[in-house]
Write a protein that holds these residues in place. Structure first.
Motif, short mmCIF file in Angstrom:
data_model
loop_
_atom_site.label_atom_id
_atom_site.label_comp_id
_atom_site.label_asym_id
_atom_site.label_seq_id
_atom_site.Cartn_x
_atom_site.Cartn_y
_atom_site.Cartn_z
N SER A 22 0.86 -1.20 0.00
CA SER A 22 0.00 0.00 0.00
C SER A 22 0.88 1.24 0.00
CB SER A 22 -0.91 0.00 1.23
OG SER A 22 -0.14 0.18 2.40
N ASN A 23 0.25 2.37 -0.25
CA ASN A 23 0.98 3.64 -0.24
C ASN A 23 1.54 3.97 1.13
OD1 ASN A 23 0.52 4.02 -2.93
ND2 ASN A 23 -1.25 5.35 -2.65
N ILE A 26 4.84 2.22 1.57
CA ILE A 26 5.88 2.89 0.78
C ILE A 26 6.39 4.11 1.52
CG2 ILE A 26 6.34 4.20 -1.34
CD1 ILE A 26 4.45 2.28 -2.78
#
Length: 126
Positions: A22-23, A26
């Motif tokens: 998922s973002n 990251i």
């Protein structure tokens, strides 16, 4: 240092893309990498404060590095010349030793000739 930074950025990007689902993951991984980079800078600063010689090479500019490389290359050339001169002097010493042996042999021959000449003339006198 720039190449290490670029390599670290590349590796962290590839790593993030490989493991992140998922973002948020990251972003959290990127924050960890930035934190580690900041710790590295602090450690580098601390080492510079303790002993500047340990970090002096990193502070050299490109021109200073080129100058240092040029002077080291000149020093290597000079050392090679010195080595050649030493090798040449060794060859000359060997030649001198050989010539000294020849001179010694010739002087022994001359002494034998003188003895023979003296004995031949002494027989003529009697």
């Amino acid at each position: 240092l720039c190449s290490i930074t670029l390599f670290a950025a590349y590796v962290s990007t590839v790593y993030n893309m490989a493991i992140a689902t998922s973002n948020i993951q990251i972003i959290s991984t990127a924050v960890v990498v930035l934190f580690v980079t900041e710790i590295d800078r602090w450690i580098f600063s601390i080492l510079g404060a303790i002993n500047e010689d340990w970090t002096a090479h990193a502070a050299l500019s490109e021109d200073e590095m080129k100058e240092q490389i040029t002077s080291q290359q000149e020093e290597v050339r000079n050392l090679r010349k010195i080595l050649e001169m030493i090798q040449e002097s060794q060859v000359q010493r060997e030649e001198i030793t050989s010539q000294q042996k020849e001179i010694k042999q010739l002087s022994e021959i001359v002494e034998k000739i003188q003895v023979l000449y003296a004995s031949a003339h002494s027989e003529d006198v009697y």
